[in-house]
Design an enzyme around this catalytic site. Sequence first.
Site, short mmCIF file in Angstrom:
data_model
loop_
_atom_site.label_atom_id
_atom_site.label_comp_id
_atom_site.label_asym_id
_atom_site.label_seq_id
_atom_site.Cartn_x
_atom_site.Cartn_y
_atom_site.Cartn_z
N THR A 113 0.86 -1.18 0.00
CA THR A 113 0.00 0.00 0.00
C THR A 113 0.90 1.23 0.00
OG1 THR A 113 -0.01 0.14 2.40
CG2 THR A 113 -1.73 -1.20 1.40
N LYS A 162 -14.60 15.94 12.12
CA LYS A 162 -15.55 15.65 13.19
C LYS A 162 -15.86 16.94 13.95
CE LYS A 162 -13.70 11.06 13.34
NZ LYS A 162 -12.37 11.19 12.72
N GLU A 219 -5.46 -3.72 -1.55
CA GLU A 219 -5.90 -4.95 -0.86
C GLU A 219 -7.00 -5.68 -1.61
OE1 GLU A 219 -5.34 -2.01 0.39
OE2 GLU A 219 -4.81 -2.03 2.50
N TRP A 253 -20.28 14.44 11.63
CA TRP A 253 -19.25 14.30 10.61
C TRP A 253 -19.52 15.19 9.41
CZ3 TRP A 253 -18.49 8.29 9.99
CH2 TRP A 253 -17.87 7.80 11.14
P1 ADP Z 1 -3.60 3.91 -0.41
O1 ADP Z 1 -4.57 3.20 0.51
O2 ADP Z 1 -2.23 3.78 0.04
O3 ADP Z 1 -4.03 5.30 -0.82
P2 ADP Z 1 -4.82 2.53 -2.55
O4 ADP Z 1 -4.59 2.90 -3.94
O5 ADP Z 1 -4.93 1.11 -2.22
O6 ADP Z 1 -3.65 3.13 -1.77
O7 ADP Z 1 -6.07 3.35 -2.06
C1 ADP Z 1 -7.29 2.81 -1.69
C2 ADP Z 1 -8.18 3.90 -1.20
O8 ADP Z 1 -8.43 4.85 -2.22
C3 ADP Z 1 -9.55 3.44 -0.79
O9 ADP Z 1 -9.55 2.92 0.50
C4 ADP Z 1 -10.34 4.74 -0.87
O10 ADP Z 1 -10.16 5.54 0.28
C5 ADP Z 1 -9.71 5.45 -2.02
N1 ADP Z 1 -10.54 5.28 -3.22
C6 ADP Z 1 -10.37 4.40 -4.21
N2 ADP Z 1 -11.31 4.55 -5.15
C7 ADP Z 1 -12.13 5.55 -4.73
C8 ADP Z 1 -13.31 6.19 -5.25
N3 ADP Z 1 -13.84 5.86 -6.42
N4 ADP Z 1 -13.86 7.19 -4.50
C9 ADP Z 1 -13.34 7.57 -3.33
N5 ADP Z 1 -12.23 7.02 -2.80
C10 ADP Z 1 -11.63 6.02 -3.49
#
Ligand code: ADP
Length: 542
Positions: free
Chosen positions: A185, A439, A328, A444
């Site tokens: 990640t 918050k 993940e 929220w």
């Molecule tokens: P990191 O967690 O390190 O940023 P990732 O690329 O695995 O790397 O990111 C996953 C996260 O990206 C998700 O948990 C979410 O918060 C965000 N995310 C992915 N797609 C979307 C989307 N379409 N809208 C909003 N958030 C998104």
Amino acid sequence: MKGLMQDGPLVLTHFLDRAEKLFPQKTIVTATATGIETETYGEWAERTRRLAGVLDDLGISADGRVATFAWNSARHLELYFAAPCSGRVLHTLNIRLFPEQITYIVNHAEDEVIFVDKSLLGLLWPLVDTFTTVRHIVVMDDGRGELPADSGGWLLHDYEDLLAAASPVEFNVTDENQAAAMCYTSGTTGNPKGVVYSHRSTWLHTLAAMSADSLGACERDIIMPVVPMFHANAWGLAHIGVATGATLVMPGPDLSPKALANLIETQRVTVAAGVPTIWMGVLGELDGRDTSSLRAIPCGGSAVPKHLSEGYRMKIGLPIQQAWGMTETSPLASGGQMKSAFDSLTEDERADYRATIGLPSIGVDCRIVDQVTGEQVPWDGETRGELQTAGPWIAREYYNDDRSPESFTADGWLKTGDVATVDAEGYMRIVDRTKDVVKSGGEWISSVELENEIMAHPAVAEAAVIGLKHPKWGERPMACVVLRPGESLTSAELLEWLDGRVAKWWLPDEVVFIDEVPKTSVGKFSKRELRERFADHVLPTA
Ligand code: ADP
């Protein structure tokens, strides 16, 4: 009673064999610093087998980790298959991580060899002596960059020389549960966490992502993954290209709006996928261009603002297709398909649905859970909870990491850390990341929604909202806004714009104008950096 069907392992070799047999003349096009290079799937498969021979020649262990530090290219695709199809594990290194994070993940994964684009060697080289398990560095000459004057005792191999000297290997992976690849990640908090994909999980993810209600990918597509191959498997597009025999257009190092718009136009790209910040830039480049080949612009990684998707629909007749996922989750876990019942909706109502993350992909289960009661929230489009997910291409634990227990529920679901709602039709909407939500007085405020409304203002290029400490409310929102070149806007004008678009108590306590929103290693707004920058900032009191 058992079914009477044959069994066969779901291994990646099948995709490679298929592309070689059925689509040997189809191509992988790579934009390099020196021009366009083209390789057929026939050539690619042959080179991939020889590349496995290179891994043998280098003495890489039977399940050794093979790291890449590279742009999207045909060579990177050779590595994508040579490592897993020969039983090894591909480890895509994110070139934009902080140096200490790169050292951490290389050592944590115990990489034995790193394949690096010559244009990126300057970034990697200062770190080589911090790597404890790496025995070989292989340089892929992509037309830019220099070899170090002093190789410090390292033998720098040349990719093409090794390939020319190697013999092809017949692939024979039979265990579908064997690890195929790993990706860490991007580590917005703490050290990056390692996710290990199996042949089976990648195989199933590829088929689900190809399906008509997802990307609907097929042989006649010309697919351009702008999303890097080091970021969550390029969202499955590299595997999809090989599995379908679609033409792949690899953009290489130049991800500028102009270069991407040129590739879309000249290569007649049908599917182009990238994060919102990419498409924000490209939109302004599309005037007067022939984009008629495009049929889908998948986008995710962070929220896709309605106005951005609508901007594409207005300009080129094609709205952005939103998807959601994480490293993940392989990563595609949900997408914004339109139910047929929505045909009767107005264009604006359909645009609202496109601003959701859609329905769970076939094969993936999602639930939204109240973090206090542990109960699933009602499907009312309003009640918020944590999005949790389960399925055959969702991680069940992190690689050698004591943070695993806190990231999964007792019944084995992944806790995503995303706050979401779900409506009566099953469409999910990301409200925020747990750590980004503001918050205020026990309630929220969705930073994502505020940002989207701010970015809908014609004078605004980018906006990020962060929560700052407040003596009375605990936290209050502050908006960090970047204006488009030549535009002017005051804080009062922006607040007036927001009035009526969001609840009154959501209005930011302060608007600051900045030059640029800092980005993470995968091109998302880095709110952590903004929070650090404004940590001591005191909000004005009314
Ligand atoms: P990191 O967690 O390190 O940023 P990732 O690329 O695995 O790397 O990111 C996953 C996260 O990206 C998700 O948990 C979410 O918060 C965000 N995310 C992915 N797609 C979307 C989307 N379409 N809208 C909003 N958030 C998104």
